[in-house]
Write a protein that holds these residues in place. Structure first.
Motif, PDB file in Angstrom:
ATOM      1  N   ASP A   1      26.147   3.059 -13.616  1.00 33.32           N
ATOM      2  CA  ASP A   1      24.796   2.561 -13.879  1.00 33.32           C
ATOM      3  C   ASP A   1      24.094   2.226 -12.570  1.00 33.32           C
ATOM      4  N   ILE A   2      23.738   3.258 -11.824  1.00 32.55           N
ATOM      5  CA  ILE A   2      23.022   3.086 -10.557  1.00 32.55           C
ATOM      6  C   ILE A   2      21.543   3.346 -10.841  1.00 32.55           C
ATOM      7  N   TYR A   3      20.806   2.267 -11.087  1.00 33.20           N
ATOM      8  CA  TYR A   3      19.408   2.401 -11.480  1.00 33.20           C
ATOM      9  C   TYR A   3      18.449   2.342 -10.305  1.00 33.20           C
ATOM     10  N   LYS A   4      18.789   1.544  -9.295  1.00 32.88           N
ATOM     11  CA  LYS A   4      17.883   1.363  -8.170  1.00 32.88           C
ATOM     12  C   LYS A   4      18.592   1.736  -6.875  1.00 32.88           C
ATOM     13  N   PRO A   5      17.837   2.193  -5.874  1.00 34.33           N
ATOM     14  CA  PRO A   5      18.444   2.466  -4.563  1.00 34.33           C
ATOM     15  C   PRO A   5      19.041   1.196  -3.974  1.00 34.33           C
ATOM     16  N   HIS A   6      20.084   1.356  -3.174  1.00 34.99           N
ATOM     17  CA  HIS A   6      20.668   0.196  -2.497  1.00 34.99           C
ATOM     18  C   HIS A   6      19.667  -0.414  -1.515  1.00 34.99           C
ATOM     19  N   ILE A   7      18.872   0.443  -0.893  1.00 33.29           N
ATOM     20  CA  ILE A   7      17.783  -0.004  -0.011  1.00 33.29           C
ATOM     21  C   ILE A   7      16.527   0.747  -0.441  1.00 33.29           C
TER      22      ILE A   7
ATOM     23  N   PRO B   1      12.986   8.819 -14.734  1.00 35.28           N
ATOM     24  CA  PRO B   1      12.264   8.100 -13.674  1.00 35.28           C
ATOM     25  C   PRO B   1      11.983   6.652 -14.019  1.00 35.28           C
ATOM     26  N   THR B   2      11.868   6.308 -15.314  1.00 37.38           N
ATOM     27  CA  THR B   2      11.548   4.935 -15.705  1.00 37.38           C
ATOM     28  C   THR B   2      12.732   3.997 -15.533  1.00 37.38           C
ATOM     29  N   THR B   3      13.941   4.538 -15.414  1.00 39.21           N
ATOM     30  CA  THR B   3      15.118   3.658 -15.331  1.00 39.21           C
ATOM     31  C   THR B   3      15.107   2.835 -14.053  1.00 39.21           C
ATOM     32  N   ALA B   4      14.359   3.274 -13.046  1.00 34.38           N
ATOM     33  CA  ALA B   4      14.309   2.516 -11.797  1.00 34.38           C
ATOM     34  C   ALA B   4      13.656   1.148 -12.008  1.00 34.38           C
ATOM     35  N   GLU B   5      12.830   1.042 -13.058  1.00 38.37           N
ATOM     36  CA  GLU B   5      12.137  -0.210 -13.303  1.00 38.37           C
ATOM     37  C   GLU B   5      12.903  -1.124 -14.249  1.00 38.37           C
ATOM     38  N   LEU B   6      13.980  -0.636 -14.839  1.00 42.69           N
ATOM     39  CA  LEU B   6      14.729  -1.437 -15.799  1.00 42.69           C
ATOM     40  C   LEU B   6      15.455  -2.575 -15.109  1.00 42.69           C
TER      41      LEU B   6
ATOM     42  N   THR C   1      20.168   7.946  -7.651  1.00 46.46           N
ATOM     43  CA  THR C   1      20.151   6.995  -8.758  1.00 46.46           C
ATOM     44  C   THR C   1      19.882   7.747 -10.063  1.00 46.46           C
ATOM     45  N   LYS C   2      19.916   7.016 -11.182  1.00 40.96           N
ATOM     46  CA  LYS C   2      19.599   7.624 -12.473  1.00 40.96           C
ATOM     47  C   LYS C   2      18.132   8.029 -12.564  1.00 40.96           C
ATOM     48  N   ALA C   3      17.319   7.515 -11.652  1.00 42.21           N
ATOM     49  CA  ALA C   3      15.905   7.895 -11.596  1.00 42.21           C
ATOM     50  C   ALA C   3      15.669   9.080 -10.665  1.00 42.21           C
ATOM     51  N   GLY C   4      16.717   9.548 -10.001  1.00 43.64           N
ATOM     52  CA  GLY C   4      16.584  10.698  -9.126  1.00 43.64           C
ATOM     53  C   GLY C   4      16.211  10.362  -7.694  1.00 43.64           C
ATOM     54  N   GLU C   5      16.327   9.102  -7.297  1.00 45.03           N
ATOM     55  CA  GLU C   5      16.030   8.711  -5.917  1.00 45.03           C
ATOM     56  C   GLU C   5      17.314   8.720  -5.081  1.00 45.03           C
ATOM     57  N   PHE C   6      17.188   8.914  -3.782  1.00 43.15           N
ATOM     58  CA  PHE C   6      18.330   8.737  -2.891  1.00 43.15           C
ATOM     59  C   PHE C   6      18.813   7.289  -2.997  1.00 43.15           C
ATOM     60  N   VAL C   7      20.122   7.069  -2.992  1.00 43.30           N
ATOM     61  CA  VAL C   7      20.625   5.693  -3.069  1.00 43.30           C
ATOM     62  C   VAL C   7      20.346   4.926  -1.783  1.00 43.30           C
ATOM     63  N   LEU C   8      20.152   5.634  -0.693  1.00 44.18           N
ATOM     64  CA  LEU C   8      19.778   5.055   0.596  1.00 44.18           C
ATOM     65  C   LEU C   8      18.676   5.905   1.196  1.00 44.18           C
ATOM     66  N   PRO C   9      17.821   5.340   2.044  1.00 41.38           N
ATOM     67  CA  PRO C   9      16.794   6.165   2.682  1.00 41.38           C
ATOM     68  C   PRO C   9      17.433   7.343   3.423  1.00 41.38           C
TER      69      PRO C   9
ATOM     70  N   VAL D   1      24.974  17.201  -5.979  1.00 44.17           N
ATOM     71  CA  VAL D   1      24.122  16.036  -6.195  1.00 44.17           C
ATOM     72  C   VAL D   1      24.616  15.297  -7.430  1.00 44.17           C
ATOM     73  N   SER D   2      24.845  14.000  -7.299  1.00 43.62           N
ATOM     74  CA  SER D   2      25.354  13.247  -8.446  1.00 43.62           C
ATOM     75  C   SER D   2      25.025  11.766  -8.315  1.00 43.62           C
ATOM     76  N   ILE D   3      25.095  11.073  -9.454  1.00 45.04           N
ATOM     77  CA  ILE D   3      25.034   9.607  -9.472  1.00 45.04           C
ATOM     78  C   ILE D   3      26.422   9.118  -9.087  1.00 45.04           C
ATOM     79  N   PRO D   4      26.565   8.378  -7.996  1.00 40.69           N
ATOM     80  CA  PRO D   4      27.901   8.005  -7.532  1.00 40.69           C
ATOM     81  C   PRO D   4      28.505   6.890  -8.380  1.00 40.69           C
ATOM     82  N   CYS D   5      29.813   6.828  -8.367  1.00 35.15           N
ATOM     83  CA  CYS D   5      30.522   5.728  -9.007  1.00 35.15           C
ATOM     84  C   CYS D   5      30.423   4.500  -8.102  1.00 35.15           C
ATOM     85  N   SER D   6      30.259   3.330  -8.702  1.00 39.69           N
ATOM     86  CA  SER D   6      30.153   2.107  -7.900  1.00 39.69           C
ATOM     87  C   SER D   6      31.498   1.668  -7.332  1.00 39.69           C
ATOM     88  N   LEU D   7      32.586   2.295  -7.770  1.00 36.43           N
ATOM     89  CA  LEU D   7      33.911   1.999  -7.221  1.00 36.43           C
ATOM     90  C   LEU D   7      34.063   2.717  -5.891  1.00 36.43           C
ATOM     91  N   HIS D   8      34.496   2.012  -4.883  1.00 36.36           N
ATOM     92  CA  HIS D   8      34.560   2.558  -3.534  1.00 36.36           C
ATOM     93  C   HIS D   8      35.465   3.787  -3.466  1.00 36.36           C
TER      94      HIS D   8
END
Length: 468
Positions: free
Chosen positions: A89-95, A176-181, A358-366, A407-414
Protein backbone atom coordinates in the motif's frame (compact mmCIF):
# COMPACT_ATOMS: atom_id res chain seq x y z
CA UNK A 1 -0.12 -13.08 -13.75
CA UNK A 2 2.67 -10.78 -12.56
CA UNK A 3 3.01 -8.78 -15.82
CA UNK A 4 0.16 -6.27 -16.06
CA UNK A 5 1.37 -4.51 -19.22
CA UNK A 6 4.18 -5.25 -21.66
CA UNK A 7 5.54 -2.50 -23.95
CA UNK A 8 8.75 -2.10 -25.93
CA UNK A 9 10.21 -0.11 -23.02
CA UNK A 10 9.57 -2.89 -20.49
CA UNK A 11 6.94 -4.25 -18.13
CA UNK A 12 4.51 -3.00 -15.51
CA UNK A 13 4.64 -5.73 -12.87
CA UNK A 14 2.23 -6.70 -10.07
CA UNK A 15 4.52 -8.13 -7.39
CA UNK A 16 1.67 -8.94 -4.99
CA UNK A 17 -0.24 -10.90 -7.62
CA UNK A 18 2.87 -12.97 -8.36
CA UNK A 19 3.22 -14.01 -4.71
CA UNK A 20 -0.46 -14.89 -4.43
CA UNK A 21 -0.31 -17.11 -7.50
CA UNK A 22 2.62 -19.14 -6.18
CA UNK A 23 0.28 -21.83 -4.84
CA UNK A 24 0.13 -21.27 -1.08
CA UNK A 25 -2.51 -23.98 -0.61
CA UNK A 26 -2.07 -26.57 2.08
CA UNK A 27 -3.98 -29.73 2.93
CA UNK A 28 -4.03 -29.99 6.70
CA UNK A 29 -4.52 -33.58 7.82
CA UNK A 30 -5.15 -34.33 11.49
CA UNK A 31 -2.94 -31.39 12.43
CA UNK A 32 -1.26 -31.58 15.78
CA UNK A 33 -2.52 -28.89 18.17
CA UNK A 34 -0.78 -25.70 17.14
CA UNK A 35 0.61 -27.41 14.04
CA UNK A 36 3.74 -28.69 15.77
CA UNK A 37 4.31 -32.32 16.63
CA UNK A 38 5.89 -33.20 19.97
CA UNK A 39 9.69 -33.25 20.08
CA UNK A 40 10.12 -32.04 16.50
CA UNK A 41 11.66 -28.88 15.15
CA UNK A 42 10.28 -28.97 11.61
CA UNK A 43 6.84 -30.19 10.55
CA UNK A 44 5.56 -30.21 6.98
CA UNK A 45 1.88 -30.54 6.23
CA UNK A 46 0.64 -33.12 3.74
CA UNK A 47 0.55 -32.82 -0.02
CA UNK A 48 -2.96 -32.82 -1.46
CA UNK A 49 -1.85 -32.76 -5.14
CA UNK A 50 -4.30 -30.04 -6.11
CA UNK A 51 -4.00 -26.66 -7.74
CA UNK A 52 -6.51 -23.84 -8.01
CA UNK A 53 -6.69 -20.18 -8.87
CA UNK A 54 -6.10 -17.78 -6.01
CA UNK A 55 -8.57 -15.06 -5.10
CA UNK A 56 -7.79 -11.49 -6.00
CA UNK A 57 -5.26 -9.70 -3.82
CA UNK A 58 -8.01 -7.47 -2.45
CA UNK A 59 -9.40 -10.41 -0.48
CA UNK A 60 -6.15 -10.88 1.39
CA UNK A 61 -7.40 -8.95 4.40
CA UNK A 62 -10.35 -11.27 5.00
CA UNK A 63 -10.15 -14.44 7.03
CA UNK A 64 -8.68 -15.50 10.37
CA UNK A 65 -5.46 -14.31 11.91
CA UNK A 66 -2.40 -15.95 10.23
CA UNK A 67 -1.43 -19.15 11.96
CA UNK A 68 -4.88 -19.94 13.37
CA UNK A 69 -5.67 -23.63 12.99
CA UNK A 70 -8.80 -24.93 11.33
CA UNK A 71 -10.85 -26.85 13.87
CA UNK A 72 -11.93 -30.46 13.51
CA UNK A 73 -9.61 -33.31 14.33
CA UNK A 74 -9.51 -36.17 11.85
CA UNK A 75 -10.71 -33.97 8.98
CA UNK A 76 -8.78 -32.79 5.95
CA UNK A 77 -9.16 -29.07 5.36
CA UNK A 78 -7.82 -26.88 2.58
CA UNK A 79 -5.99 -23.79 3.79
CA UNK A 80 -4.99 -20.95 1.51
CA UNK A 81 -2.61 -18.14 2.35
CA UNK A 82 -2.24 -14.76 0.63
CA UNK A 83 0.45 -12.16 1.22
CA UNK A 84 -0.69 -9.20 3.30
CA UNK A 85 -1.75 -6.45 0.96
CA UNK A 86 -0.73 -3.60 3.25
CA UNK A 87 2.92 -4.29 2.46
CA UNK A 88 2.19 -2.93 -1.04
CA UNK A 89 0.00 0.00 0.00
CA UNK A 90 2.36 2.69 -1.28
CA UNK A 91 -0.01 5.59 -1.87
CA UNK A 92 2.27 8.61 -1.61
CA UNK A 93 5.89 9.25 -2.61
CA UNK A 94 8.43 9.01 0.19
CA UNK A 95 9.50 12.54 -0.76
CA UNK A 96 6.95 14.72 -2.55
CA UNK A 97 7.95 16.69 -5.63
CA UNK A 98 6.51 19.90 -7.03
CA UNK A 99 3.43 19.46 -9.29
CA UNK A 100 5.35 20.68 -12.34
CA UNK A 101 7.92 17.94 -11.74
CA UNK A 102 5.38 15.09 -11.68
CA UNK A 103 6.10 12.17 -14.00
CA UNK A 104 3.33 13.04 -16.45
CA UNK A 105 4.08 16.79 -16.41
CA UNK A 106 7.83 17.14 -16.09
CA UNK A 107 10.62 17.33 -18.62
CA UNK A 108 12.14 14.03 -19.84
CA UNK A 109 15.39 15.69 -20.88
CA UNK A 110 17.71 17.60 -18.55
CA UNK A 111 21.35 18.49 -18.82
CA UNK A 112 23.88 17.42 -16.20
CA UNK A 113 24.10 21.08 -15.06
CA UNK A 114 20.33 21.23 -14.55
CA UNK A 115 20.32 17.96 -12.60
CA UNK A 116 23.07 19.28 -10.33
CA UNK A 117 21.10 22.48 -9.76
CA UNK A 118 17.97 20.44 -8.96
CA UNK A 119 19.91 18.33 -6.49
CA UNK A 120 21.30 21.41 -4.72
CA UNK A 121 17.78 22.89 -4.52
CA UNK A 122 16.52 19.64 -2.99
CA UNK A 123 19.34 19.70 -0.44
CA UNK A 124 18.51 23.32 0.47
CA UNK A 125 14.79 22.47 0.88
CA UNK A 126 15.62 19.57 3.19
CA UNK A 127 17.80 21.89 5.27
CA UNK A 128 14.99 24.46 5.51
CA UNK A 129 12.50 21.81 6.68
CA UNK A 130 14.83 20.60 9.41
CA UNK A 131 15.59 24.16 10.51
CA UNK A 132 19.30 23.59 10.06
CA UNK A 133 21.47 25.76 7.89
CA UNK A 134 23.36 23.46 5.57
CA UNK A 135 26.75 24.52 4.33
CA UNK A 136 27.47 24.40 0.64
CA UNK A 137 29.61 21.41 -0.10
CA UNK A 138 31.50 20.11 -3.09
CA UNK A 139 30.26 16.82 -4.53
CA UNK A 140 32.70 13.98 -4.10
CA UNK A 141 33.84 11.83 -7.02
CA UNK A 142 31.32 9.08 -6.31
CA UNK A 143 28.44 11.57 -6.37
CA UNK A 144 29.74 13.13 -9.59
CA UNK A 145 29.99 9.68 -11.22
CA UNK A 146 26.44 8.86 -10.10
CA UNK A 147 25.12 12.14 -11.55
CA UNK A 148 26.87 11.52 -14.85
CA UNK A 149 25.38 8.01 -15.08
CA UNK A 150 21.95 9.35 -14.15
CA UNK A 151 22.10 11.98 -16.88
CA UNK A 152 22.64 9.18 -19.44
CA UNK A 153 19.76 6.94 -18.34
CA UNK A 154 17.32 9.63 -17.17
CA UNK A 155 15.43 10.06 -20.45
CA UNK A 156 15.04 6.30 -20.97
CA UNK A 157 13.67 5.87 -17.45
CA UNK A 158 11.36 8.89 -17.63
CA UNK A 159 9.82 8.16 -21.02
CA UNK A 160 9.57 4.39 -20.55
CA UNK A 161 8.01 4.71 -17.09
CA UNK A 162 5.54 7.34 -18.34
CA UNK A 163 4.27 5.02 -21.11
CA UNK A 164 3.86 2.09 -18.73
CA UNK A 165 2.16 4.25 -16.09
CA UNK A 166 -0.27 5.60 -18.70
CA UNK A 167 -1.22 2.03 -19.59
CA UNK A 168 -1.66 1.21 -15.91
CA UNK A 169 -3.93 4.23 -15.41
CA UNK A 170 -6.03 3.33 -18.47
CA UNK A 171 -6.55 -0.25 -17.29
CA UNK A 172 -7.32 0.77 -13.70
CA UNK A 173 -4.36 -1.03 -12.19
CA UNK A 174 -3.06 2.38 -11.07
CA UNK A 175 -5.33 5.08 -9.61
CA UNK A 176 -4.29 8.77 -9.62
CA UNK A 177 -6.76 9.61 -6.82
CA UNK A 178 -5.11 7.19 -4.38
CA UNK A 179 -2.35 9.73 -3.77
CA UNK A 180 -4.88 11.86 -1.92
CA UNK A 181 -6.23 9.06 0.26
CA UNK A 182 -5.48 9.10 3.95
CA UNK A 183 -5.68 5.44 4.85
CA UNK A 184 -5.12 4.13 8.34
CA UNK A 185 -3.16 0.92 7.99
CA UNK A 186 -2.25 -1.72 10.46
CA UNK A 187 1.26 -1.15 11.68
CA UNK A 188 3.87 -3.01 9.67
CA UNK A 189 5.38 -5.55 12.04
CA UNK A 190 9.00 -4.99 12.87
CA UNK A 191 11.09 -8.00 13.78
CA UNK A 192 9.39 -11.20 12.62
CA UNK A 193 10.70 -14.73 12.99
CA UNK A 194 13.84 -16.12 14.52
CA UNK A 195 17.27 -14.76 13.65
CA UNK A 196 18.00 -16.78 10.51
CA UNK A 197 21.38 -15.14 9.90
CA UNK A 198 22.38 -15.70 13.52
CA UNK A 199 21.27 -19.34 13.25
CA UNK A 200 23.51 -19.81 10.19
CA UNK A 201 26.38 -18.27 12.15
CA UNK A 202 25.78 -20.73 15.00
CA UNK A 203 25.72 -23.61 12.53
CA UNK A 204 29.43 -23.05 11.87
CA UNK A 205 30.03 -24.55 15.32
CA UNK A 206 28.40 -27.84 14.31
CA UNK A 207 30.83 -30.76 13.82
CA UNK A 208 31.88 -31.16 10.20
CA UNK A 209 29.63 -33.43 8.14
CA UNK A 210 31.19 -36.20 6.07
CA UNK A 211 30.08 -35.33 2.52
CA UNK A 212 30.76 -38.83 1.28
CA UNK A 213 27.70 -40.25 3.02
CA UNK A 214 25.62 -37.22 3.95
CA UNK A 215 22.54 -36.90 1.76
CA UNK A 216 22.49 -33.89 -0.57
CA UNK A 217 18.75 -33.17 -0.29
CA UNK A 218 15.87 -33.54 2.14
CA UNK A 219 12.51 -33.94 0.41
CA UNK A 220 9.58 -32.59 2.41
CA UNK A 221 7.09 -35.42 2.87
CA UNK A 222 3.91 -35.73 4.91
CA UNK A 223 4.57 -35.04 8.57
CA UNK A 224 8.34 -35.30 8.27
CA UNK A 225 10.46 -33.73 10.95
CA UNK A 226 13.93 -32.42 10.15
CA UNK A 227 16.46 -31.40 12.81
CA UNK A 228 17.89 -27.88 12.46
CA UNK A 229 21.31 -29.33 11.75
CA UNK A 230 20.05 -31.19 8.67
CA UNK A 231 18.07 -28.16 7.49
CA UNK A 232 21.28 -26.12 7.55
CA UNK A 233 23.54 -28.74 6.00
CA UNK A 234 21.69 -29.81 2.85
CA UNK A 235 19.20 -28.56 0.28
CA UNK A 236 15.54 -28.85 1.33
CA UNK A 237 13.11 -29.61 -1.49
CA UNK A 238 9.35 -29.39 -1.84
CA UNK A 239 8.70 -31.43 -4.97
CA UNK A 240 4.94 -31.62 -4.39
CA UNK A 241 2.12 -29.64 -5.97
CA UNK A 242 1.07 -27.89 -2.77
CA UNK A 243 2.72 -25.67 -0.21
CA UNK A 244 4.08 -26.94 3.08
CA UNK A 245 4.78 -25.39 6.46
CA UNK A 246 8.22 -25.61 8.01
CA UNK A 247 8.62 -24.84 11.70
CA UNK A 248 12.03 -23.59 12.73
CA UNK A 249 12.76 -22.68 16.35
CA UNK A 250 9.03 -22.33 16.97
CA UNK A 251 8.45 -20.06 13.95
CA UNK A 252 6.33 -21.10 10.94
CA UNK A 253 7.47 -20.55 7.36
CA UNK A 254 5.50 -21.27 4.18
CA UNK A 255 7.28 -23.23 1.43
CA UNK A 256 5.65 -22.93 -2.03
CA UNK A 257 5.34 -25.99 -4.31
CA UNK A 258 8.06 -27.18 -6.68
CA UNK A 259 10.93 -25.30 -5.06
CA UNK A 260 14.12 -26.02 -3.15
CA UNK A 261 16.26 -23.97 -0.80
CA UNK A 262 19.44 -23.96 1.25
CA UNK A 263 19.60 -21.94 4.46
CA UNK A 264 23.28 -21.29 5.06
CA UNK A 265 26.07 -18.78 5.43
CA UNK A 266 28.24 -17.82 2.45
CA UNK A 267 31.02 -19.94 3.93
CA UNK A 268 28.79 -23.05 3.80
CA UNK A 269 27.90 -23.33 0.11
CA UNK A 270 29.10 -26.92 -0.35
CA UNK A 271 25.59 -28.42 0.08
CA UNK A 272 24.45 -26.39 -2.92
CA UNK A 273 27.30 -27.84 -4.98
CA UNK A 274 26.43 -31.32 -3.67
CA UNK A 275 22.92 -30.82 -5.08
CA UNK A 276 24.62 -31.32 -8.47
CA UNK A 277 22.31 -29.09 -10.49
CA UNK A 278 23.46 -26.78 -13.26
CA UNK A 279 21.43 -23.61 -13.62
CA UNK A 280 20.37 -21.82 -16.80
CA UNK A 281 19.47 -18.64 -14.92
CA UNK A 282 21.29 -17.31 -11.85
CA UNK A 283 19.98 -14.16 -10.12
CA UNK A 284 22.25 -12.57 -7.52
CA UNK A 285 21.33 -9.88 -4.98
CA UNK A 286 24.58 -9.34 -3.04
CA UNK A 287 24.61 -7.52 0.31
CA UNK A 288 26.58 -4.55 -0.99
CA UNK A 289 28.54 -2.39 1.40
CA UNK A 290 27.16 1.12 1.91
CA UNK A 291 27.02 3.81 4.59
CA UNK A 292 23.39 3.27 5.60
CA UNK A 293 23.97 -0.46 6.09
CA UNK A 294 26.98 0.29 8.28
CA UNK A 295 25.02 2.83 10.32
CA UNK A 296 21.89 0.74 10.78
CA UNK A 297 23.66 -2.59 11.27
CA UNK A 298 20.57 -4.03 9.55
CA UNK A 299 22.43 -6.85 7.86
CA UNK A 300 26.00 -7.88 7.20
CA UNK A 301 27.63 -6.98 3.91
CA UNK A 302 30.28 -8.67 1.79
CA UNK A 303 33.47 -7.16 0.41
CA UNK A 304 34.11 -7.36 -3.31
CA UNK A 305 36.66 -10.15 -2.97
CA UNK A 306 34.15 -12.26 -1.03
CA UNK A 307 31.51 -11.87 -3.75
CA UNK A 308 34.08 -12.99 -6.35
CA UNK A 309 34.56 -16.25 -4.40
CA UNK A 310 30.95 -17.36 -4.96
CA UNK A 311 31.24 -20.47 -7.20
CA UNK A 312 29.00 -19.23 -10.01
CA UNK A 313 31.05 -21.06 -12.73
CA UNK A 314 30.52 -24.37 -10.89
CA UNK A 315 26.77 -23.75 -10.65
CA UNK A 316 26.18 -22.39 -14.15
CA UNK A 317 25.04 -24.40 -17.15
CA UNK A 318 26.47 -23.51 -20.59
CA UNK A 319 25.10 -20.17 -21.79
CA UNK A 320 23.73 -19.46 -18.32
CA UNK A 321 22.04 -16.06 -17.99
CA UNK A 322 23.43 -14.21 -14.96
CA UNK A 323 21.47 -11.27 -13.50
CA UNK A 324 22.99 -9.16 -10.70
CA UNK A 325 21.17 -6.51 -8.68
CA UNK A 326 23.39 -3.47 -8.19
CA UNK A 327 22.96 -0.39 -6.02
CA UNK A 328 23.25 3.06 -7.59
CA UNK A 329 26.87 3.39 -6.50
CA UNK A 330 28.99 3.51 -9.65
CA UNK A 331 31.77 1.75 -7.76
CA UNK A 332 29.60 -1.38 -7.53
CA UNK A 333 28.38 -1.15 -11.12
CA UNK A 334 31.94 -0.89 -12.44
CA UNK A 335 33.01 -3.78 -10.22
CA UNK A 336 30.32 -6.07 -11.65
CA UNK A 337 31.04 -5.21 -15.28
CA UNK A 338 34.83 -4.86 -15.14
CA UNK A 339 35.86 -7.39 -12.47
CA UNK A 340 33.15 -9.74 -11.27
CA UNK A 341 31.70 -10.86 -14.60
CA UNK A 342 35.11 -11.32 -16.30
CA UNK A 343 36.24 -13.32 -13.23
CA UNK A 344 33.23 -15.64 -13.74
CA UNK A 345 33.69 -15.71 -17.56
CA UNK A 346 30.42 -13.83 -17.97
CA UNK A 347 29.96 -11.37 -20.84
CA UNK A 348 27.92 -8.27 -19.98
CA UNK A 349 24.91 -7.93 -22.29
CA UNK A 350 22.64 -5.27 -20.84
CA UNK A 351 21.67 -2.92 -18.02
CA UNK A 352 18.03 -2.88 -17.01
CA UNK A 353 16.34 -0.75 -14.36
CA UNK A 354 13.73 -1.50 -11.75
CA UNK A 355 11.62 1.65 -11.28
CA UNK A 356 9.56 2.04 -8.09
CA UNK A 357 6.25 3.86 -8.28
CA UNK A 358 3.25 4.53 -6.03
CA UNK A 359 -0.29 3.24 -6.64
CA UNK A 360 -0.95 6.63 -8.24
CA UNK A 361 1.86 6.12 -10.74
CA UNK A 362 4.35 8.60 -9.23
CA UNK A 363 8.03 7.90 -8.59
CA UNK A 364 8.47 6.93 -4.93
CA UNK A 365 11.39 9.38 -4.81
CA UNK A 366 12.20 12.38 -7.00
CA UNK A 367 13.91 11.11 -10.15
CA UNK A 368 16.70 13.66 -9.80
CA UNK A 369 17.28 13.24 -6.08
CA UNK A 370 20.96 13.46 -5.23
CA UNK A 371 20.75 11.01 -2.33
CA UNK A 372 18.48 8.15 -3.40
CA UNK A 373 16.95 7.30 -6.73
CA UNK A 374 13.57 5.67 -7.46
CA UNK A 375 15.34 2.98 -9.49
CA UNK A 376 17.88 0.19 -9.11
CA UNK A 377 20.13 -1.40 -11.71
CA UNK A 378 20.22 -4.98 -12.98
CA UNK A 379 23.26 -6.12 -14.96
CA UNK A 380 22.56 -9.04 -17.31
CA UNK A 381 25.28 -11.24 -18.78
CA UNK A 382 25.82 -14.68 -20.22
CA UNK A 383 28.41 -17.31 -19.32
CA UNK A 384 31.01 -17.67 -22.08
CA UNK A 385 33.42 -20.42 -23.08
CA UNK A 386 33.31 -24.15 -22.51
CA UNK A 387 30.93 -26.38 -24.38
CA UNK A 388 28.46 -23.78 -25.53
CA UNK A 389 25.05 -24.78 -26.84
CA UNK A 390 23.31 -22.56 -29.38
CA UNK A 391 19.75 -21.59 -28.55
CA UNK A 392 17.36 -23.18 -31.04
CA UNK A 393 15.21 -20.75 -33.03
CA UNK A 394 12.26 -23.10 -32.69
CA UNK A 395 12.15 -22.22 -29.02
CA UNK A 396 11.58 -18.54 -29.83
CA UNK A 397 14.26 -17.33 -27.47
CA UNK A 398 14.89 -13.64 -28.05
CA UNK A 399 18.27 -11.93 -27.62
CA UNK A 400 18.70 -9.90 -24.44
CA UNK A 401 17.83 -6.25 -25.25
CA UNK A 402 20.27 -3.57 -24.11
CA UNK A 403 17.73 -1.79 -21.93
CA UNK A 404 14.38 -2.63 -20.34
CA UNK A 405 12.37 -1.26 -17.43
CA UNK A 406 10.65 -3.26 -14.72
CA UNK A 407 8.13 -0.85 -13.20
CA UNK A 408 6.29 -1.87 -10.05
CA UNK A 409 4.85 -0.78 -6.71
CA UNK A 410 7.60 -1.85 -4.29
CA UNK A 411 7.07 -3.89 -1.17
CA UNK A 412 7.55 -1.89 2.03
CA UNK A 413 9.67 -4.74 3.43
CA UNK A 414 13.34 -3.95 2.95
CA UNK A 415 15.01 -5.74 -0.01
CA UNK A 416 11.91 -7.62 -1.17
CA UNK A 417 12.78 -7.51 -4.87
CA UNK A 418 10.19 -7.92 -7.67
CA UNK A 419 9.99 -11.34 -9.38
CA UNK A 420 11.93 -11.81 -12.61
CA UNK A 421 10.31 -15.09 -13.70
CA UNK A 422 7.78 -13.58 -16.11
CA UNK A 423 10.01 -10.82 -17.52
CA UNK A 424 12.82 -13.26 -18.33
CA UNK A 425 10.52 -15.89 -19.87
CA UNK A 426 10.89 -14.69 -23.47
CA UNK A 427 14.70 -14.66 -23.24
CA UNK A 428 15.28 -18.19 -21.89
CA UNK A 429 14.32 -21.71 -22.90
CA UNK A 430 11.21 -23.20 -21.29
CA UNK A 431 11.51 -25.39 -18.18
CA UNK A 432 15.01 -24.26 -17.27
CA UNK A 433 16.72 -24.57 -13.89
CA UNK A 434 16.79 -21.23 -12.03
CA UNK A 435 18.80 -20.22 -8.97
CA UNK A 436 18.65 -17.13 -6.74
CA UNK A 437 21.64 -16.32 -4.56
CA UNK A 438 21.25 -14.18 -1.41
CA UNK A 439 17.49 -14.80 -1.64
CA UNK A 440 15.12 -13.77 1.14
CA UNK A 441 12.06 -15.54 -0.26
CA UNK A 442 11.15 -18.64 -2.30
CA UNK A 443 9.59 -19.10 -5.75
CA UNK A 444 8.04 -22.15 -7.44
CA UNK A 445 10.44 -23.71 -9.93
CA UNK A 446 13.49 -22.05 -8.37
CA UNK A 447 16.31 -23.06 -6.07
CA UNK A 448 17.05 -20.33 -3.51
CA UNK A 449 20.05 -19.84 -1.24
CA UNK A 450 20.90 -17.37 1.50
CA UNK A 451 21.34 -16.94 5.23
CA UNK A 452 17.85 -15.37 5.33
CA UNK A 453 16.30 -17.44 2.57
CA UNK A 454 13.05 -18.00 4.53
CA UNK A 455 12.75 -14.43 5.83
CA UNK A 456 9.73 -13.31 3.78
CA UNK A 457 8.15 -16.77 3.97
CA UNK A 458 7.30 -16.22 7.63
CA UNK A 459 3.63 -16.96 8.18
CA UNK A 460 3.02 -13.58 9.83
CA UNK A 461 3.52 -11.90 6.42
CA UNK A 462 0.50 -13.85 5.14
CA UNK A 463 -3.25 -13.96 5.82
CA UNK A 464 -4.99 -17.32 6.13
CA UNK A 465 -8.14 -17.91 4.09
CA UNK A 466 -10.40 -20.95 4.44
CA UNK A 467 -12.11 -22.65 1.54
CA UNK A 468 -15.81 -23.26 1.99
Amino acid sequence: MSVVHRLTSGWLVDHLSFINHCGYEICDSFAYPGGVAPNSSVICTGDCHTTSNFPSASSSRDGPIPGDEIEGEGKRAMMRYVFREEFFDIYKPHIAVAPEEQLWQGCPEMSLTEIKADSKREEHQEGSKSGKCKRKRVLNQGELDALEYHSKVRKLIWEGTLRLVQEGLKSGFLHPTTAELSCSKNGVPGHIGCGLAELCEMAKQFPAVNDSYHEAVHVLDDETSIPERDLLSCVTENSSNSAKIVVLLGQKYLVPPKCSFLLSDVSCLQPLLNYKKKYDVIVIDPPWENKSVKRSNRYSYLDSWQIKQIPVPALAAPNCLVVTWVTNRQKHLRFVKDELYPHWSVKTLAEWHWVKITKAGEFVLPLDSLHKKPYEVLVLGRVQGGEEKTLRKSEDVLPIPEHKLIVSIPCSLHSHKPPLTAVLAEFIKPDVECLELFARNLQPGWTSWGNEVLKFQHIDYFTLLQNE
